[in-house]
Design a protein around this motif. Sequence first.
Motif, short mmCIF file in Angstrom:
data_model
loop_
_atom_site.label_atom_id
_atom_site.label_comp_id
_atom_site.label_asym_id
_atom_site.label_seq_id
_atom_site.Cartn_x
_atom_site.Cartn_y
_atom_site.Cartn_z
N SER A 156 -23.38 -47.93 77.92
CA SER A 156 -23.61 -46.90 76.91
C SER A 156 -24.80 -46.00 77.24
CB SER A 156 -23.83 -47.56 75.54
OG SER A 156 -25.02 -48.31 75.54
N GLY A 157 -25.53 -46.32 78.28
CA GLY A 157 -26.68 -45.51 78.68
C GLY A 157 -27.35 -46.16 79.86
N PRO A 158 -28.38 -45.52 80.39
CA PRO A 158 -29.06 -46.10 81.54
C PRO A 158 -29.73 -47.43 81.19
CG PRO A 158 -30.24 -44.17 80.73
CD PRO A 158 -28.95 -44.23 79.98
N LEU A 159 -29.81 -48.29 82.18
CA LEU A 159 -30.56 -49.53 82.00
C LEU A 159 -31.55 -49.68 83.15
CD1 LEU A 159 -28.94 -51.36 84.21
CD2 LEU A 159 -27.50 -51.98 82.31
N ILE A 160 -32.50 -50.57 82.94
CA ILE A 160 -33.50 -50.86 83.96
C ILE A 160 -33.13 -52.19 84.61
CG2 ILE A 160 -35.93 -51.49 84.38
CD1 ILE A 160 -35.88 -48.65 83.56
N THR A 161 -33.08 -52.20 85.94
CA THR A 161 -32.86 -53.44 86.68
C THR A 161 -34.12 -53.71 87.50
OG1 THR A 161 -31.84 -52.16 88.46
CG2 THR A 161 -30.36 -53.21 86.87
N GLY A 162 -34.42 -54.98 87.70
CA GLY A 162 -35.61 -55.28 88.49
C GLY A 162 -35.65 -56.71 88.98
N VAL A 163 -36.61 -56.97 89.84
CA VAL A 163 -36.86 -58.31 90.37
C VAL A 163 -38.31 -58.66 90.08
CG1 VAL A 163 -36.97 -59.70 92.47
CG2 VAL A 163 -35.14 -58.01 92.20
N LEU A 164 -38.51 -59.87 89.56
CA LEU A 164 -39.85 -60.39 89.28
C LEU A 164 -40.13 -61.57 90.18
CD1 LEU A 164 -39.66 -60.59 85.36
CD2 LEU A 164 -40.43 -58.67 86.79
N SER A 165 -41.39 -61.76 90.53
CA SER A 165 -41.76 -62.97 91.24
C SER A 165 -42.95 -63.62 90.56
CB SER A 165 -42.07 -62.68 92.71
OG SER A 165 -43.23 -61.90 92.81
N GLY A 166 -43.06 -64.94 90.75
CA GLY A 166 -44.18 -65.69 90.17
C GLY A 166 -43.83 -67.15 90.07
N ASN A 167 -44.81 -67.95 89.69
CA ASN A 167 -44.57 -69.39 89.55
C ASN A 167 -43.61 -69.65 88.39
OD1 ASN A 167 -46.34 -70.05 91.62
ND2 ASN A 167 -48.10 -70.03 90.22
N GLN A 168 -42.52 -70.33 88.67
CA GLN A 168 -41.52 -70.69 87.66
C GLN A 168 -41.10 -69.50 86.81
OE1 GLN A 168 -41.54 -74.53 86.14
NE2 GLN A 168 -43.17 -75.27 87.46
N VAL A 169 -40.95 -68.36 87.47
CA VAL A 169 -40.66 -67.12 86.72
C VAL A 169 -39.26 -67.15 86.10
CG1 VAL A 169 -39.83 -65.80 88.73
CG2 VAL A 169 -40.84 -64.60 86.79
N ILE A 170 -38.32 -67.87 86.69
CA ILE A 170 -36.95 -67.87 86.14
C ILE A 170 -36.96 -68.42 84.71
CG2 ILE A 170 -34.60 -68.76 86.41
CD1 ILE A 170 -35.13 -68.86 89.47
N GLY A 171 -37.51 -69.63 84.57
CA GLY A 171 -37.55 -70.26 83.24
C GLY A 171 -38.52 -69.57 82.30
#
Length: 138
Positions: free
Chosen positions: A67-82
């Motif tokens: 429905s419109g633009p979105l922001i995609t990105g990659v993050l890094s860090g300790n246990q960043v997924i959870g």
Amino acid sequence: MEKTFFMIKPDGVRRGLVGEVLHRIERRGFKIEKLEMRMATPELLEKHYEDLVDRPFFPQIVDFMTSGPLITGVLSGNQVIGSWRTMMGATNPKEALPGTIRGDYAQAPDEGGATFNVVHGSDSPESAEREISLWFGE
Ligand code: IDP
Ligand code: MG
């Protein structure tokens, strides 16, 4: 050091929440490795949400996410997924605790409607790798 894939969905972009979400990420100390605004396509979304394509609400997800633009990105860090999943809050904003992004900025969906819940984050190391490669081709 983990990496995860995240999105600010079209509702978050439309509502002017990009700065707020990025601020929370930076305040937490996670590193923004990649960041790109783009339009999602139904083809990409079918791959991204491969586990949900057979659900009755999948067409609403595609309508919402295109429905419109979105922001995609990659993050890094300790246990960043959870940690990023915790920062997002529960999928249904009704269940999301105050202090989480969804608990602070989203409402529960109408019955049968799309869930406008502002953000996405990979839910496991396998999904993170798959989603980073799908959206950033690496
Ligand atoms: P998540 O975003 O918290 O990981 P998933 O179960 O992976 O949740 O679902 C992906 C997205 O699909 C959700 O964020 C939401 O936008 C949408 N969704 C999930 N379940 C429902 C539902 O029951 N009704 C409508 N939309 C849903
Ligand atoms: Mg998910």
